[in-house]
Motif scaffolding. Structure first.
Motif, PDB file in Angstrom:
ATOM      1  N   PRO A   1       0.806  -1.223   0.000  1.00  0.00           N
ATOM      2  CA  PRO A   1       0.000   0.000   0.000  1.00  0.00           C
ATOM      3  C   PRO A   1       0.842   1.277   0.000  1.00  0.00           C
ATOM      4  O   PRO A   1       0.477   2.264  -0.653  1.00  0.00           O
ATOM      5  CB  PRO A   1      -0.827  -0.123   1.286  1.00  0.00           C
TER       6      PRO A   1
ATOM      7  N   LEU B   1       2.053   1.766  -3.528  1.00  0.00           N
ATOM      8  CA  LEU B   1       0.991   2.260  -4.400  1.00  0.00           C
ATOM      9  C   LEU B   1       0.774   3.759  -4.209  1.00  0.00           C
ATOM     10  O   LEU B   1       0.605   4.503  -5.184  1.00  0.00           O
ATOM     11  CB  LEU B   1      -0.306   1.506  -4.132  1.00  0.00           C
ATOM     12  N   LYS B   2       0.767   4.218  -2.953  1.00  0.00           N
ATOM     13  CA  LYS B   2       0.569   5.642  -2.690  1.00  0.00           C
ATOM     14  C   LYS B   2       1.720   6.470  -3.251  1.00  0.00           C
ATOM     15  O   LYS B   2       1.501   7.557  -3.816  1.00  0.00           O
ATOM     16  CB  LYS B   2       0.428   5.896  -1.187  1.00  0.00           C
TER      17      LYS B   2
ATOM     18  N   ALA C   1       1.332   6.575  -7.066  1.00  0.00           N
ATOM     19  CA  ALA C   1       0.237   7.463  -7.439  1.00  0.00           C
ATOM     20  C   ALA C   1       0.660   8.923  -7.341  1.00  0.00           C
ATOM     21  O   ALA C   1       0.342   9.743  -8.213  1.00  0.00           O
ATOM     22  CB  ALA C   1      -0.980   7.199  -6.548  1.00  0.00           C
TER      23      ALA C   1
ATOM     24  N   HIS D   1      -5.150   4.439 -11.903  1.00  0.00           N
ATOM     25  CA  HIS D   1      -5.451   3.031 -11.651  1.00  0.00           C
ATOM     26  C   HIS D   1      -4.138   2.256 -11.800  1.00  0.00           C
ATOM     27  O   HIS D   1      -3.474   2.356 -12.843  1.00  0.00           O
ATOM     28  CB  HIS D   1      -6.481   2.482 -12.641  1.00  0.00           C
TER      29      HIS D   1
ATOM     30  N   VAL E   1      -6.046  -1.844  -9.117  1.00  0.00           N
ATOM     31  CA  VAL E   1      -6.597  -1.059  -8.011  1.00  0.00           C
ATOM     32  C   VAL E   1      -6.938   0.311  -8.567  1.00  0.00           C
ATOM     33  O   VAL E   1      -6.061   1.032  -9.042  1.00  0.00           O
ATOM     34  CB  VAL E   1      -5.589  -0.944  -6.853  1.00  0.00           C
ATOM     35  N   ARG E   2      -8.201   0.688  -8.466  1.00  0.00           N
ATOM     36  CA  ARG E   2      -8.661   1.938  -9.057  1.00  0.00           C
ATOM     37  C   ARG E   2      -8.553   3.110  -8.079  1.00  0.00           C
ATOM     38  O   ARG E   2      -8.699   2.944  -6.870  1.00  0.00           O
ATOM     39  CB  ARG E   2     -10.104   1.799  -9.543  1.00  0.00           C
TER      40      ARG E   2
ATOM     41  N   VAL F   1      -6.188   5.006  -6.884  1.00  0.00           N
ATOM     42  CA  VAL F   1      -5.251   4.819  -5.775  1.00  0.00           C
ATOM     43  C   VAL F   1      -4.990   6.128  -5.042  1.00  0.00           C
ATOM     44  O   VAL F   1      -4.843   6.161  -3.815  1.00  0.00           O
ATOM     45  CB  VAL F   1      -3.923   4.212  -6.283  1.00  0.00           C
ATOM     46  N   ASP F   2      -4.931   7.241  -5.797  1.00  0.00           N
ATOM     47  CA  ASP F   2      -4.618   8.530  -5.176  1.00  0.00           C
ATOM     48  C   ASP F   2      -5.732   9.023  -4.262  1.00  0.00           C
ATOM     49  O   ASP F   2      -5.522   9.946  -3.467  1.00  0.00           O
ATOM     50  CB  ASP F   2      -4.340   9.571  -6.257  1.00  0.00           C
TER      51      ASP F   2
ATOM     52  N   LYS G   1      -7.494   6.960  -2.102  1.00  0.00           N
ATOM     53  CA  LYS G   1      -7.731   5.998  -1.023  1.00  0.00           C
ATOM     54  C   LYS G   1      -6.604   6.047  -0.001  1.00  0.00           C
ATOM     55  O   LYS G   1      -5.438   6.288  -0.354  1.00  0.00           O
ATOM     56  CB  LYS G   1      -7.851   4.583  -1.598  1.00  0.00           C
TER      57      LYS G   1
ATOM     58  N   LEU H   1      -6.547   0.660   0.867  1.00  0.00           N
ATOM     59  CA  LEU H   1      -5.724  -0.051  -0.114  1.00  0.00           C
ATOM     60  C   LEU H   1      -5.351  -1.441   0.386  1.00  0.00           C
ATOM     61  O   LEU H   1      -5.373  -2.405  -0.382  1.00  0.00           O
ATOM     62  CB  LEU H   1      -4.460   0.759  -0.424  1.00  0.00           C
TER      63      LEU H   1
ATOM     64  N   GLU I   1      -8.415  -3.690  -0.028  1.00  0.00           N
ATOM     65  CA  GLU I   1      -8.693  -4.016  -1.427  1.00  0.00           C
ATOM     66  C   GLU I   1      -7.652  -4.961  -1.991  1.00  0.00           C
ATOM     67  O   GLU I   1      -7.981  -5.878  -2.768  1.00  0.00           O
ATOM     68  CB  GLU I   1      -8.763  -2.737  -2.254  1.00  0.00           C
TER      69      GLU I   1
END
Length: 435
Positions: free
Chosen positions: A266, A269-270, A273, A300, A316-317, A319-320, A322, A327, A330
């Protein structure tokens, strides 16, 4: 019957033009309006037609010559009954067709035979020893100067193209259709190459064969297509995640209370994004046919998941939009669906970028393949402790290897270095993501 001269007609000015193409050769039969030579001035490309019918006796110009109005192009042996007109440059010669005065006292003139139509594209006059694609063969093609010029620019051999115009005349549309067909053919060939002929492995020892799963086959074709079509470059870097790991482990009790497992993914991902928003040239797709970049105003991110059946990439849709807990939840759901082969098609579509994390397995770096039509993928390997100099002394820091592969048609190397540098800073201090 004596030969007549055929000269360069008025080119529309006093300047010279360069001969860029010869459309005839000695011994060839010409009809009126057949193409003789093509010249190019600083203003236009001009196709000079024959002003009479007959056999080419000699050519007096060559490709590359500079000619002007009135220069001699060729000597023509006129067809039987052809009336020779006065030469424009020297006052001309008398025609061999003579006027006669019969007993009636009225003059009669022998009339020229009707000029035959230009030869069809499929049956041009040619010598028996021409090679396919040779200039002499191409010169017999029925095409105008604009089409010939376009063919030279595209590198298309005219004698390989079928004309769709009147009497087989080549049109620009014919050239474009030919180029499209060749490109499609090249894609089909590229999709099957390189082919490796396998030896008889059983000759060396016991073997066993097993069919590839449909997922394995689809992954192999997708990776092969991406590797052949995308000019890959990989940027390597490291991120200091010492503080991040301390923070993540401190959230263990909160994660257990929520029934979740907060992994490094997670955070990755952040950070990705954030970097995609900062460097939108990574959040694009290339439309090569239209020469356009498609900028996406959403984030995404696909996450590669290792399953017993093969690699799957759920998306993962937003992302910015959430937080880390959303995250984490999901990701757990998508990974479970992937391993159970229950992902829906729309859960694997629409990705802007891909993350491939091998940190839980091992390795110090790798070169991931871009998941086209995306233009970037970040590979993450296992972190390890390394000595880092802080300005006064060395101290142990937990370093995470980053491998960013990107499509060099859309992204340049400087931006790739900026991207990984930013991701490293964000992972080094997660508070930066709040700025």
């Amino acid at each position: 019957m004596s030969a007549i001269e055929m000269n360069v007609p008025d080119l529309g000015g006093p300047g010279e033009a360069e001969v860029i193409e010869l459309c005839v050769e000695p011994g060839q039969m010409l009809s009126v309006d057949d193409s003789v030579v093509v010249v190019e001035s600083d203003k236009a490309t001009i196709e000079i037609p024959a002003s009479g019918a007959g056999k080419v006796q000699s050519l007096n110009v060559s490709v590359g010559d500079q000619v002007k109005t009135g220069d001699l192009m060729l000597m023509l042996e006129p067809a039987e009954g052809e009336v020779s007109e006065k030469n424009d440059s020297d006052g001309g010669q008398q025609s061999n067709a003579q006027s006669a005065l019969p007993e009636t006292g009225q003059p009669t003139v022998s009339m020229p035979e009707p000029a035959p139509e230009p030869p069809a594209r499929s049956e041009p006059a040619r010598s028996g020893h021409e090679l396919p694609g040779s200039p002499a063969k191409e010169s017999m093609v029925y095409a105008g100067p604009a089409v010939r010029k376009l063919a030279r620019e595209l590198g298309v051999p005219l004698d390989k193209v079928t004309g769709s115009g009147p009497r087989g005349r080549l049109l620009k549309d014919d050239l474009e259709a030919f180029v499209r067909a060749q490109m499609e053919k090249a894609e089909r060939v590229a999709g099957t190459l390189p082919e490796v002929k396998l030896p008889d492995f059983a000759a060396f020892g016991p073997v066993e064969r097993a069919p590839m799963s449909r997922l394995h086959q689809a992954t192999a074709k997708s990776m092969h297509r991406s590797w052949l079509n995308v000019p890959h470059v990989t940027q390597f870097d490291h991120a200091d995640i010492t503080a991040l790991e301390s923070f993540r482990k401190a959230q263990k009790s909160e994660a257990e209370r929520k029934g979740l497992k907060l992994t490094l993914v997670p955070f990755l991902l952040k950070a990705i994004a954030y970097a995609l928003r900062a460097y939108p040239q990574f959040n694009v797709s290339l439309d090569i046919e239209r020469n356009e970049l498609v900028y996406k105003h959403y984030v995404h991110i696909g996450v590669a998941v290792d399953t017993p059946e093969g690699l799957m990439v759920p998306v993962v849709r937003d992302v910015d939009c959430k937080n880390l807990w959303a995250l984490a939840e999901e990701l757990t759901e998508l990974a479970t669906l992937a391993r159970d082969r229950k992902l829906k098609p729309d859960q694997m579509q629409g990705g802007c970028f891909t993350l491939s994390s091998l940190g839980g397995i091992g390795g110090s770096g790798f070169t991931p393949i871009v998941n086209t039509p995306e233009v970037g993928i970040l590979g993450v390997s296992r972190s390890d402790w390394q000595p880092r100099f802080n300005g006064e002394s060395f101290e142990p820091r937990q370093m995470l290897p980053l491998s960013l592969s990107y499509d060099h048609r859309a992204v340049n190397g400087a931006d790739a270095a900026r991207f990984t540098t930013l991701v490293g800073k964000l992972l080094g201090d997660v508070r930066r993501m709040l700025l």
